[in-house]
Scaffold this motif. Structure first.
Motif, PDB file in Angstrom:
ATOM      1  N   SER A 115     -20.863 -30.899 -20.863  1.00 35.64           N
ATOM      2  CA  SER A 115     -20.931 -29.502 -21.304  1.00 35.64           C
ATOM      3  C   SER A 115     -22.317 -29.251 -21.857  1.00 35.64           C
ATOM      4  N   LEU A 134     -15.546 -21.786 -11.051  1.00 30.22           N
ATOM      5  CA  LEU A 134     -16.477 -22.874 -10.795  1.00 30.22           C
ATOM      6  C   LEU A 134     -17.188 -22.734  -9.449  1.00 30.22           C
ATOM      7  N   ARG A 181     -11.237 -27.129 -10.540  1.00 31.19           N
ATOM      8  CA  ARG A 181     -11.222 -26.063 -11.545  1.00 31.19           C
ATOM      9  C   ARG A 181     -10.373 -26.476 -12.739  1.00 31.19           C
ATOM     10  N   ARG A 207     -22.191 -20.906 -14.040  1.00 32.74           N
ATOM     11  CA  ARG A 207     -21.152 -21.750 -14.643  1.00 32.74           C
ATOM     12  C   ARG A 207     -21.536 -23.225 -14.671  1.00 32.74           C
ATOM     13  N   CYS A 227     -12.434 -24.620 -15.770  1.00 31.17           N
ATOM     14  CA  CYS A 227     -13.297 -23.496 -15.391  1.00 31.17           C
ATOM     15  C   CYS A 227     -12.748 -22.865 -14.123  1.00 31.17           C
ATOM     16  N   ASP A 228     -12.160 -21.675 -14.248  1.00 28.37           N
ATOM     17  CA  ASP A 228     -11.567 -21.010 -13.092  1.00 28.37           C
ATOM     18  C   ASP A 228     -12.610 -20.453 -12.132  1.00 28.37           C
TER      19      ASP A 228
END
Length: 452
Positions: free
Chosen positions: A14, A82, A74, A95, A79-80
């Motif tokens: 991240s 991506l 995802r 993203r 992360c939807d």
């Protein structure tokens, strides 16, 4: 914001770079994202992705497997958004970023900053079980990206105003390819130019020891010449006289460093670096037991009793069939395959070279491609073909990784003109032979110019 790290390993982090550990991201997700990162904003077609990861699936099953893999990625990364899915598939730039994407964008604009991103080979140590097509793809990308890095290091080193900066960049190149004779020669010269003669001699010793220990071959003679010049200059005084004496031999050695190391290097990164037990030592052990030279009076007599067809046009260089020793039987095609590949490369702008005539002469002399023919006998075949030079060599390795070495000999004296060693993925034989040819061609030009 997520960041994909592929240079020196494979992981997703991240923004704080500690929220995701390698184990938290499934291997297939890492593999899929790596392919998309290399593809960049243009993305890659669904068909190509299916071919890489599910080559045996039919069209419907392949599309379904891809959809499932995208959904799993995802979910695992939370992360939807991506991916961008239109005509092809790509990563969403807002993203996720990647080190490999940034490296390739920055190498031409800001190479120093870009090289700060290179922490090791692409997907080093990463393996996706049951995905051979992906493995081939990743091996090709690994070689391609490393070539870009070597080119950048070469530019920075040759354009450096400060000899110490040149040493810095050549040392980085040598760390990637410690068996590359052209890089070794450049680093030795850079050490000498900076006044560090001890460093120059130390690197000459390190390079020579590595070649002998890892490949059981004699080092490139250029390295010994450079080391001798450094030692001679160290014995002289005052300093200005030593530098003057050193300039000519070092300049001659530096001429062997090609302007484009991607096409003109003697070898690639050793297999043992960063690979734990994957050392080239096993290649050396196999080579030591397999590369026995079969020299017999009967062979020599058979050669002279046979009329080898003489070519109507003088051949500048001919390539003898390479020995394939200690290698998997599946690589036996390289005995005559390298003759064709290397002949084609050496023929580019170098006059007429006939691979078929060489193989025909080999068989006419009573030799099979699998025979280990003495060097003097090979030179005699080349002489009867009216050649000025003959190239002999061998291949050792395994199905996935090989080492190719070659020596160019003068006809009829059998004196060594140049030597080269390359190594890399077995499925990149064409590119390995291209580099081999470039190095041999350059070394021959240097030798020819030195005679004039």
């Amino acid at each position: 914001m997520l960041r994909l790290l592929t240079l020196g390993g494979a992981t997703v982090v991240s923004g704080s770079q500690d929220d995701f550990a390698p184990a938290a991201t499934p291997r297939r997700t890492l593999a899929l994202m790596s392919v998309l990162a290399v593809a960049g904003p243009a993305g890659i077609t669904r068909e190509r992705l299916v071919a890489l990861f599910w080559p045996d699936a039919d069209a419907d099953r392949g599309r379904h497997a891809l959809a499932q893999a995208l959904h799993a990625s995802r979910r695992s990364l939370g992360c939807d958004e991506l991916f961008v899915i239109e005509k092809g598939v790509s990563l969403r730039a807002d993203r996720v970023t990647s080190d490999v994407g940034d490296l390739e964008k920055m190498l031409s604009q800001d190479p120093e900053t870009a090289l700060g991103l290179y922490h090791g080979p692409f997907l080093d140590g990463f393996f996706l079980p049951g995905a051979m097509e992906f493995e081939r793809w990743s091996a090709a990308q690994r070689t391609r990206i490393e070539e870009q890095v070597i080119r950048a290091l070469h530019r920075l080193a040759t354009n450096a105003d400060d000899p110490l900066r040149a040493v810095h960049w050549w040392k980085r190149a040598a760390a990637l390819r410690p068996l590359d004779s052209t890089i070794a020669a450049a680093l030795i010269k850079a050490f000498a130019d900076s006044g560090d003669r001890a460093g120059a001699l130390k690197h000459a010793d390190i390079y020579s020891a590595l070649v002998r220990e890892e490949l059981e071959l004699e080092p490139d003679p250029t390295i010994a010449s450079l080391a001798a010049a450094v030692r001679e200059s160290s014995r002289r005084a005052p300093r200005d006289a030593a530098d003057t004496a050193l300039t000519a031999p070092l300049a001659a050695g530096a001429a062997t460093v090609p302007p484009d190391p991607a096409a003109r290097r003697a070898t690639t990164r050793p297999w043992h670096r960063g690979r734990g037990t994957r050392s080239l030592a096993w290649i050396s052990a196999v080579a030591a037991t397999s590369l026995a030279v079969v020299a017999s009076i009967a062979t020599w007599s058979r050669l002279h009793a046979t009329d080898v067809p003489t070519l109507p046009l003088r051949q500048r260089v001919v390539v003898a069939p390479f020995r394939v020793a200690g290698a998997d039987p599946s690589l036996s095609y390289l005995r005559d395959g390298i003759v064709d590949l290397l002949t084609a490369r050496l023929s580019e702008g170098a006059g007429s070279i006939d691979a078929g005539a060489v193989l025909g002469a080999w068989r006419a002399a009573g030799f099979s491609l699998a025979m280990d023919v003495p060097r003097d006998t090979v030179v005699e075949v080349a002489r009867q073909l009216n050649a000025e030079r003959v190239i002999v060599g061998g291949v050792v390795g395994a199905p996935r990784h090989i080492v190719i070495r070659a020596t160019m000999l003068r006809v009829p004296t059998a004196a060594v003109v140049s030597q080269a060693i390359v190594e890399g993925p077995a499925d990149s034989v064409a590119s390995l032979v291209a580099r081999l040819a470039a190095h041999l061609r350059d070394a021959e030009s240097v030798a020819r110019d030195s005679i004039r």
